[in-house]
Design an enzyme around this catalytic site. Structure first.
Site, PDB file in Angstrom:
ATOM      1  N   TRP A  28       0.830  -1.213   0.000  1.00 31.85           N
ATOM      2  CA  TRP A  28       0.000   0.000   0.000  1.00 31.85           C
ATOM      3  C   TRP A  28       0.853   1.247   0.000  1.00 31.85           C
ATOM      4  O   TRP A  28       0.473   2.258  -0.604  1.00 31.85           O
ATOM      5  CB  TRP A  28      -1.005  -0.038   1.157  1.00 31.85           C
ATOM      6  CG  TRP A  28      -1.937  -1.184   0.946  1.00 31.85           C
ATOM      7  CD1 TRP A  28      -2.009  -2.341   1.663  1.00 31.85           C
ATOM      8  CD2 TRP A  28      -2.875  -1.336  -0.129  1.00 31.85           C
ATOM      9  NE1 TRP A  28      -2.932  -3.182   1.112  1.00 31.85           N
ATOM     10  CE2 TRP A  28      -3.488  -2.600   0.016  1.00 31.85           C
ATOM     11  CE3 TRP A  28      -3.264  -0.522  -1.199  1.00 31.85           C
ATOM     12  CZ2 TRP A  28      -4.462  -3.074  -0.869  1.00 31.85           C
ATOM     13  CZ3 TRP A  28      -4.232  -0.986  -2.085  1.00 31.85           C
ATOM     14  CH2 TRP A  28      -4.821  -2.243  -1.910  1.00 31.85           C
ATOM     15  N   ASP A  65      -0.729   6.532   6.687  1.00 36.70           N
ATOM     16  CA  ASP A  65      -1.866   5.761   6.170  1.00 36.70           C
ATOM     17  C   ASP A  65      -2.287   4.815   7.287  1.00 36.70           C
ATOM     18  O   ASP A  65      -1.570   3.870   7.618  1.00 36.70           O
ATOM     19  CB  ASP A  65      -1.458   4.983   4.910  1.00 36.70           C
ATOM     20  CG  ASP A  65      -2.538   3.987   4.481  1.00 36.70           C
ATOM     21  OD1 ASP A  65      -3.690   4.111   4.945  1.00 36.70           O
ATOM     22  OD2 ASP A  65      -2.218   3.080   3.689  1.00 36.70           O
ATOM     23  N   LYS A  70     -12.478  -1.409   7.079  1.00 36.33           N
ATOM     24  CA  LYS A  70     -11.948  -2.325   8.105  1.00 36.33           C
ATOM     25  C   LYS A  70     -12.507  -1.852   9.451  1.00 36.33           C
ATOM     26  O   LYS A  70     -13.665  -2.104   9.741  1.00 36.33           O
ATOM     27  CB  LYS A  70     -10.430  -2.352   8.058  1.00 36.33           C
ATOM     28  CG  LYS A  70      -9.922  -2.633   6.613  1.00 36.33           C
ATOM     29  CD  LYS A  70      -8.442  -2.659   6.545  1.00 36.33           C
ATOM     30  CE  LYS A  70      -7.890  -2.294   5.178  1.00 36.33           C
ATOM     31  NZ  LYS A  70      -8.072  -3.307   4.158  1.00 36.33           N
TER      32      LYS A  70
HETATM   33  N1  PMP Z   1      -3.777   1.271   2.743  1.00 37.71           N
HETATM   34  C1  PMP Z   1      -3.905   0.142   3.446  1.00 37.71           C
HETATM   35  C2  PMP Z   1      -3.054  -0.040   4.672  1.00 37.71           C
HETATM   36  C3  PMP Z   1      -4.805  -0.836   3.054  1.00 37.71           C
HETATM   37  O1  PMP Z   1      -4.911  -1.970   3.761  1.00 37.71           O
HETATM   38  C4  PMP Z   1      -5.614  -0.625   1.916  1.00 37.71           C
HETATM   39  C5  PMP Z   1      -6.651  -1.609   1.460  1.00 37.71           C
HETATM   40  N2  PMP Z   1      -6.476  -2.919   1.799  1.00 37.71           N
HETATM   41  C6  PMP Z   1      -5.440   0.569   1.207  1.00 37.71           C
HETATM   42  C7  PMP Z   1      -4.531   1.491   1.651  1.00 37.71           C
HETATM   43  C8  PMP Z   1      -6.220   0.842  -0.055  1.00 37.71           C
HETATM   44  O2  PMP Z   1      -7.487   1.282   0.240  1.00 37.71           O
HETATM   45  P1  PMP Z   1      -8.540   1.548  -0.906  1.00 37.71           P
HETATM   46  O3  PMP Z   1      -8.808   0.240  -1.572  1.00 37.71           O
HETATM   47  O4  PMP Z   1      -9.698   2.114  -0.171  1.00 37.71           O
HETATM   48  O5  PMP Z   1      -7.945   2.504  -1.868  1.00 37.71           O
END
Ligand code: PMP
Length: 377
Positions: free
Chosen positions: A115, A188, A212
């Site tokens: 991510w 994040d 989550k």
């Molecule tokens: N950051 C983290 C730590 C995640 O776990 C995720 C999704 N699993 C995301 C970002 C991406 O989020 P989104 O799909 O809402 O863009």
């Protein structure tokens, strides 16, 4: 607005399924029940949540209530904005780069997860990206070592910000504390918000998508210093600027009303559990059980997550044999243990157990893991 009176422990799952999904993921039944009621009628307005105008009083109350509870849980003061931004975390990684890098300057990124890498991919076409730490290069996934006080992070002192991902959902690692840096820090927190106490006020901005610990996907909670978001590029239309969303109280355009309401209810449920400190103890209990089972398996199960920075939310492990992993996953499903597959590109198994995941689910997983190891070891 009626306030929820939620119970103080996660209920057992509906339909006998323990859902270990990394996101969207298991939600408290009480919140789901409440959402179901509100789909029919939001706050006795006679109009359902999905049908309610975002300018209507009942929706604006829900929006304000969600902001208020997130302010309480984060503990930030009036110098911080709390915004519900359209889009998930990845969308907001793009907004981040547009706001702060398009006029020049460097974003430092700590590459500890897939991510963080997505955030880098969003920023690279817009500005200069400097990788300040590489945690995914070797056989072991790791994070900067807090004991090194920032010495293992390489960051130009004049960079615009430093970005890190607090919990690495796919890798199964997390930061025990935010990285040490003098730069404006962007976290994040998508997969760990409110799973433990966290110093939000030390950040220029935190981004946490729903799905989550905050329920519904497609909306992100952004907690940011007002002066930081006001310092963003002006070469952007209002819809791309955090500061404009803040000034419009998160109703700059038609917001994802459903997601905002679910986020508000999840935050209220979090408070009813005793908040992040109480929840952290429960998360440590659940994850500890599974990590210990990996450690005590005599090498049958192993993990690429660095022992020093193991996550209490996503436990990653594998057997070293893809065929045995596949058998594990298939058999687990027959015990009602669903969505234990690892992230694509990493493979193996991953048990995601966020705030609402019941302790009993971790116990059943551990029993199954031991039995499977005995039969296949
Ligand atoms: N950051 C983290 C730590 C995640 O776990 C995720 C999704 N699993 C995301 C970002 C991406 O989020 P989104 O799909 O809402 O863009």
């Amino acid at each position: 607005m009626t306030t929820a009176a939620f119970a103080t422990a996660p209920a057992e799952p509906r339909l006998g399924v323990y859902n270990f999904s990394a996101g969207p993921s298991h939600m408290p039944i009480e919140v789901v029940d409440r959402v179901r009621d509100e789909l029919m009628d939001l706050s006795e307005s006679g109009i359902g949540l999905l049908e309610h105008s975002h300018r209507g009083r009942q929706y604006l109350d829900a929006n304000a209530e969600a902001e208020a509870v997130i302010r309480r849980l984060t503990g930030v003061g009036d110098d911080f904005a709390v915004i519900f931004m359209p889009g998930g975390a990845t969308v907001n990684f793009g907004f981040l780069a547009l706001n702060f890098l398009q006029d020049g300057g460097t974003g430092v990124y700590l590459d500890t997860s897939i991510w963080a890498r997505k955030a880098i991919d969003e920023a690279a076409p817009i500005g200069t990206v400097h990788i300040g730490f590489e945690g995914r290069g070797g056989d072991i996934f790791t994070c900067p070592d807090p004991a090194k006080g920032g010495a293992d992070i390489d960051a130009p002192a004049d960079a615009r910000y430093l970005f890190y991902c607090a919990n690495n959902t796919g890798e199964g690692t997390w930061y025990d504390a935010p990285p040490t840096t003098d730069l404006p820090m962007i976290g994040d927190l998508t997969s760990d918000i409110f799973s433990r106490p966290w110093p939000f006020e030390r950040h220029a901005m935190t981004i946490a998508a729903g799905q989550k610990n905050l329920g519904a996907a497609g909306c992100s909670v952004v907690v940011a210093k007002r002066d930081f978001i006001e310092s963003a590029s002006t070469r952007l239309g209002p819809i791309l600027r955090f500061a404009d969303h803040e000034k419009a109280d998160s109703v700059l355009n038609t917001p994802p009303t459903f997601a905002v309401r679910v986020i508000g209810l999840m935050a209220e449920w979090t408070e009813a559990q005793g908040g992040p400190a109480a929840i952290a103890a429960r998360n440590a209990e659940k994850a500890g059980m599974v990590w210990r089972t990996v450690d005590q398996s005599g090498g049958f199960y192993r993990s690429r997550a660095d022992v020093r920075c193991r996550s209490n939310l996503n436990v990653t492990f594998h057997t070293g044999d893809a065929a045995i992993d596949a058998r594990f996953l298939a058999e687990a499903r027959t015990h009602g243990l669903e969505n234990l597959g690892g992230l694509a590109g990493i493979g193996g198994m991953r048990a995601s157990m966020y705030n609402a995941f019941p302790v009993r689910g971790a116990e059943i997983l551990v029993e199954f893991m031991r039995d499977f190891a005995t039969r296949n070891g």
